[in-house]
Design a protein around this motif. Structure first.
Motif, PDB file in Angstrom:
ATOM      1  N   VAL A 106       7.047  -5.108  37.111  1.00 24.36           N
ATOM      2  CA  VAL A 106       6.521  -6.118  38.027  1.00 24.36           C
ATOM      3  C   VAL A 106       6.282  -7.434  37.299  1.00 24.36           C
ATOM      4  O   VAL A 106       6.684  -8.507  37.753  1.00 24.36           O
ATOM      5  CB  VAL A 106       5.220  -5.616  38.688  1.00 24.36           C
ATOM      6  CG1 VAL A 106       4.532  -6.754  39.434  1.00 24.36           C
ATOM      7  CG2 VAL A 106       5.513  -4.462  39.629  1.00 24.36           C
ATOM      8  N   VAL A 107       5.607  -7.365  36.152  1.00 24.07           N
ATOM      9  CA  VAL A 107       5.304  -8.578  35.385  1.00 24.07           C
ATOM     10  C   VAL A 107       6.590  -9.242  34.906  1.00 24.07           C
ATOM     11  O   VAL A 107       6.735 -10.467  34.953  1.00 24.07           O
ATOM     12  CB  VAL A 107       4.383  -8.243  34.190  1.00 24.07           C
ATOM     13  CG1 VAL A 107       4.257  -9.430  33.244  1.00 24.07           C
ATOM     14  CG2 VAL A 107       3.009  -7.820  34.696  1.00 24.07           C
ATOM     15  N   TRP A 108       7.515  -8.437  34.441  1.00 21.28           N
ATOM     16  CA  TRP A 108       8.808  -8.941  33.952  1.00 21.28           C
ATOM     17  C   TRP A 108       9.515  -9.763  35.033  1.00 21.28           C
ATOM     18  O   TRP A 108       9.899 -10.915  34.827  1.00 21.28           O
ATOM     19  CB  TRP A 108       9.672  -7.751  33.538  1.00 21.28           C
ATOM     20  CG  TRP A 108      10.889  -8.072  32.729  1.00 21.28           C
ATOM     21  CD1 TRP A 108      11.848  -8.995  33.031  1.00 21.28           C
ATOM     22  CD2 TRP A 108      11.292  -7.462  31.499  1.00 21.28           C
ATOM     23  NE1 TRP A 108      12.828  -8.996  32.071  1.00 21.28           N
ATOM     24  CE2 TRP A 108      12.505  -8.058  31.119  1.00 21.28           C
ATOM     25  CE3 TRP A 108      10.757  -6.460  30.699  1.00 21.28           C
ATOM     26  CZ2 TRP A 108      13.195  -7.681  29.965  1.00 21.28           C
ATOM     27  CZ3 TRP A 108      11.428  -6.081  29.553  1.00 21.28           C
ATOM     28  CH2 TRP A 108      12.633  -6.689  29.182  1.00 21.28           C
ATOM     29  N   ALA A 109       9.695  -9.156  36.216  1.00 22.74           N
ATOM     30  CA  ALA A 109      10.437  -9.809  37.293  1.00 22.74           C
ATOM     31  C   ALA A 109       9.645 -10.946  37.923  1.00 22.74           C
ATOM     32  O   ALA A 109      10.202 -12.014  38.228  1.00 22.74           O
ATOM     33  CB  ALA A 109      10.804  -8.776  38.358  1.00 22.74           C
ATOM     34  N   LEU A 110       8.345 -10.742  38.130  1.00 23.67           N
ATOM     35  CA  LEU A 110       7.527 -11.758  38.791  1.00 23.67           C
ATOM     36  C   LEU A 110       7.420 -13.029  37.953  1.00 23.67           C
ATOM     37  O   LEU A 110       7.518 -14.146  38.481  1.00 23.67           O
ATOM     38  CB  LEU A 110       6.128 -11.198  39.073  1.00 23.67           C
ATOM     39  CG  LEU A 110       5.175 -12.131  39.828  1.00 23.67           C
ATOM     40  CD1 LEU A 110       5.727 -12.457  41.213  1.00 23.67           C
ATOM     41  CD2 LEU A 110       3.792 -11.490  39.947  1.00 23.67           C
ATOM     42  N   GLY A 111       7.227 -12.874  36.641  1.00 23.86           N
ATOM     43  CA  GLY A 111       7.115 -14.042  35.777  1.00 23.86           C
ATOM     44  C   GLY A 111       8.374 -14.894  35.806  1.00 23.86           C
ATOM     45  O   GLY A 111       8.305 -16.127  35.928  1.00 23.86           O
ATOM     46  N   MET A 112       9.532 -14.259  35.704  1.00 24.96           N
ATOM     47  CA  MET A 112      10.785 -14.994  35.755  1.00 24.96           C
ATOM     48  C   MET A 112      10.985 -15.668  37.105  1.00 24.96           C
ATOM     49  O   MET A 112      11.383 -16.841  37.190  1.00 24.96           O
ATOM     50  CB  MET A 112      11.957 -14.050  35.475  1.00 24.96           C
ATOM     51  CG  MET A 112      12.039 -13.547  34.043  1.00 24.96           C
ATOM     52  SD  MET A 112      12.576 -14.824  32.879  1.00 24.96           S
ATOM     53  CE  MET A 112      14.304 -15.000  33.323  1.00 24.96           C
ATOM     54  N   SER A 113      10.684 -14.943  38.187  1.00 29.01           N
ATOM     55  CA  SER A 113      10.904 -15.486  39.528  1.00 29.01           C
ATOM     56  C   SER A 113       9.993 -16.679  39.804  1.00 29.01           C
ATOM     57  O   SER A 113      10.444 -17.712  40.324  1.00 29.01           O
ATOM     58  CB  SER A 113      10.666 -14.393  40.575  1.00 29.01           C
ATOM     59  OG  SER A 113      11.524 -13.302  40.369  1.00 29.01           O
ATOM     60  N   VAL A 114       8.720 -16.556  39.473  1.00 27.34           N
ATOM     61  CA  VAL A 114       7.781 -17.661  39.688  1.00 27.34           C
ATOM     62  C   VAL A 114       8.200 -18.876  38.868  1.00 27.34           C
ATOM     63  O   VAL A 114       8.164 -20.018  39.351  1.00 27.34           O
ATOM     64  CB  VAL A 114       6.348 -17.219  39.324  1.00 27.34           C
ATOM     65  CG1 VAL A 114       5.407 -18.422  39.278  1.00 27.34           C
ATOM     66  CG2 VAL A 114       5.840 -16.195  40.324  1.00 27.34           C
ATOM     67  N   GLY A 115       8.615 -18.647  37.631  1.00 27.11           N
ATOM     68  CA  GLY A 115       9.044 -19.749  36.783  1.00 27.11           C
ATOM     69  C   GLY A 115      10.248 -20.481  37.353  1.00 27.11           C
ATOM     70  O   GLY A 115      10.292 -21.717  37.382  1.00 27.11           O
ATOM     71  N   LEU A 116      11.231 -19.728  37.828  1.00 24.50           N
ATOM     72  CA  LEU A 116      12.437 -20.344  38.395  1.00 24.50           C
ATOM     73  C   LEU A 116      12.119 -21.124  39.672  1.00 24.50           C
ATOM     74  O   LEU A 116      12.684 -22.193  39.925  1.00 24.50           O
ATOM     75  CB  LEU A 116      13.483 -19.264  38.680  1.00 24.50           C
ATOM     76  CG  LEU A 116      14.117 -18.611  37.438  1.00 24.50           C
ATOM     77  CD1 LEU A 116      14.999 -17.439  37.837  1.00 24.50           C
ATOM     78  CD2 LEU A 116      14.929 -19.632  36.651  1.00 24.50           C
ATOM     79  N   LEU A 117      11.181 -20.607  40.485  1.00 24.15           N
ATOM     80  CA  LEU A 117      10.795 -21.322  41.707  1.00 24.15           C
ATOM     81  C   LEU A 117      10.112 -22.646  41.380  1.00 24.15           C
ATOM     82  O   LEU A 117      10.396 -23.681  42.001  1.00 24.15           O
ATOM     83  CB  LEU A 117       9.876 -20.436  42.558  1.00 24.15           C
ATOM     84  CG  LEU A 117      10.534 -19.233  43.244  1.00 24.15           C
ATOM     85  CD1 LEU A 117       9.498 -18.371  43.939  1.00 24.15           C
ATOM     86  CD2 LEU A 117      11.589 -19.702  44.246  1.00 24.15           C
ATOM     87  N   PHE A 118       9.197 -22.637  40.424  1.00 23.25           N
ATOM     88  CA  PHE A 118       8.512 -23.873  40.046  1.00 23.25           C
ATOM     89  C   PHE A 118       9.484 -24.870  39.420  1.00 23.25           C
ATOM     90  O   PHE A 118       9.401 -26.083  39.671  1.00 23.25           O
ATOM     91  CB  PHE A 118       7.367 -23.581  39.082  1.00 23.25           C
ATOM     92  CG  PHE A 118       6.066 -23.253  39.772  1.00 23.25           C
ATOM     93  CD1 PHE A 118       5.405 -24.211  40.509  1.00 23.25           C
ATOM     94  CD2 PHE A 118       5.509 -21.988  39.664  1.00 23.25           C
ATOM     95  CE1 PHE A 118       4.207 -23.915  41.155  1.00 23.25           C
ATOM     96  CE2 PHE A 118       4.319 -21.683  40.295  1.00 23.25           C
ATOM     97  CZ  PHE A 118       3.656 -22.641  41.044  1.00 23.25           C
ATOM     98  N   LEU A 119      10.392 -24.388  38.605  1.00 26.96           N
ATOM     99  CA  LEU A 119      11.378 -25.277  37.986  1.00 26.96           C
ATOM    100  C   LEU A 119      12.295 -25.898  39.037  1.00 26.96           C
ATOM    101  O   LEU A 119      12.684 -27.066  38.933  1.00 26.96           O
ATOM    102  CB  LEU A 119      12.198 -24.513  36.946  1.00 26.96           C
ATOM    103  CG  LEU A 119      11.454 -24.108  35.670  1.00 26.96           C
ATOM    104  CD1 LEU A 119      12.335 -23.232  34.785  1.00 26.96           C
ATOM    105  CD2 LEU A 119      10.996 -25.329  34.892  1.00 26.96           C
ATOM    106  N   ALA A 120      12.645 -25.119  40.060  1.00 26.74           N
ATOM    107  CA  ALA A 120      13.495 -25.644  41.126  1.00 26.74           C
ATOM    108  C   ALA A 120      12.770 -26.720  41.927  1.00 26.74           C
ATOM    109  O   ALA A 120      13.396 -27.669  42.428  1.00 26.74           O
ATOM    110  CB  ALA A 120      13.938 -24.513  42.046  1.00 26.74           C
ATOM    111  N   ALA A 121      11.439 -26.582  42.052  1.00 28.96           N
ATOM    112  CA  ALA A 121      10.646 -27.546  42.820  1.00 28.96           C
ATOM    113  C   ALA A 121      10.214 -28.749  41.991  1.00 28.96           C
ATOM    114  O   ALA A 121       9.694 -29.721  42.550  1.00 28.96           O
ATOM    115  CB  ALA A 121       9.419 -26.857  43.412  1.00 28.96           C
ATOM    116  N   THR A 122      10.424 -28.700  40.699  1.00 30.37           N
ATOM    117  CA  THR A 122      10.008 -29.795  39.822  1.00 30.37           C
ATOM    118  C   THR A 122      10.994 -30.955  39.912  1.00 30.37           C
ATOM    119  O   THR A 122      12.194 -30.760  39.694  1.00 30.37           O
ATOM    120  CB  THR A 122       9.912 -29.308  38.362  1.00 30.37           C
ATOM    121  OG1 THR A 122       8.976 -28.237  38.283  1.00 30.37           O
ATOM    122  CG2 THR A 122       9.473 -30.442  37.446  1.00 30.37           C
TER     123      THR A 122
END
Length: 282
Positions: A106-122
């Motif tokens: 969960v931590v592995w996948a969630l961390g990557m997914s949240v990071g990619l979403l924030f980077l896409a919105a930056t």
């Protein structure tokens, strides 16, 4: 190779010296903490923490550019995310009934997914490849100081609680009988792993950092038997790999992080073969 060593002392290529200094400084805790990771066989936990770092980096960049939070740098965001992920995995594993491998996934996948979403919105350009695979040649003097500070934060507790970490690494029941606060030491170890991972994100990136955390220690483990000897050998070997990988990548115009990891993997396989031959001869 000669070109690298010539440019290393050229006043116009100070970025090479910064890269080498940062890599050598980060190798010290990598040898110490990497040995504990290999000994405790918690590579999967370290992998989850390393990938959760992207969530902190993405959030920091977003807050920095959208809300103007200049104090929240990508490195600080990475450190906060790594420690949060480590504590979450540790607390759930120790005090909840959830399976450890489940929370790791969960931590592995969630961390990557949240990071990619924030980077896409930056807004603006974001060097995603630099965070995923490292870009050691872009390090500056403030990041050298940041590396020194993290070195102290990791190495001082590791030295102070060496005996407790040693006992916990080999036999949890024995450690508990000797009065070691096993749960607290386990959480401390996870936090040390988290901070150590942040040290090498700029060198080899989020995706490859787990390889450099484990391969030098595993290579050292083929030739030494004592934990402290393994830590020293792993730290020195990590320095050699970083310096050699940096020189090779600069000379051949290749990305530094992958070169360092490939070099580490080749040396580990060679060490396994050498250790196997020695065992047969005995």
């Amino acid at each position: 190779m000669l070109e690298f060593w010539h440019d290393l002392f050229d006043p116009g290529t100070i970025f090479l010296r910064y890269a080498l200094i940062a890599g050598l400084l980060a190798s010290l805790p990598f040898g110490v903490v990497g040995t504990l990771v290999v000994t405790r066989r918690i590579t999967a936990i370290a992998g989850a923490i390393s990938h959760a770092v992207l969530g902190g980096v993405g959030l920091a960049l977003y807050c920095n550019r959208v809300w103007g939070w200049e104090f929240l740098t990508p490195m600080l965001g990475a450190a906060l995310a790594a420690v949060a992920a480590a504590l979450l995995i540790g607390v759930v594993s120790l005090f909840a009934r959830e399976r450890e491998d489940t929370i790791i996934g969960v931590v592995w996948a969630l961390g990557m997914s949240v990071g990619l979403l924030f980077l896409a919105a930056t807004p603006g350009y974001v060097d995603l490849q630099g965070y995923l695979f490292g870009n050691i040649l872009l390090l500056s003097k403030p990041e050298i100081y940041w590396t020194l500070a993290l070195d102290a934060v990791v190495l001082i507790p590791a030295a102070l609680f060496y005996n407790q970490l040693l006992a916990m690494s080999f036999d949890l029941c024995f450690a508990e009988l000797r009065g070691v606060r096993v749960r607290l030491m386990y959480l401390l170890l996870l936090v040390l792993i988290a901070l150590t991972i942040v040290l090498m994100v700029n060198v080899v990136g989020i995706v490859l950092v787990i390889a450099l955390l484990t391969l030098p220690a595993a290579t050292a483990g083929c030739f030494v038997r004592h934990l402290y000897s393994m830590m020293i050998a792993a730290a020195l070997w990590c320095m050699v790999l970083v310096a050699g990988g940096l020189a090779a990548s600069y000379s051949w115009n290749l990305p530094t992080g992958p070169v360092i990891v490939v070099l580490a993997a080749v040396c580990y396989l060679a060490a396994l073969g050498t250790a196997g031959l020695r065992g047969k001869r005995r």
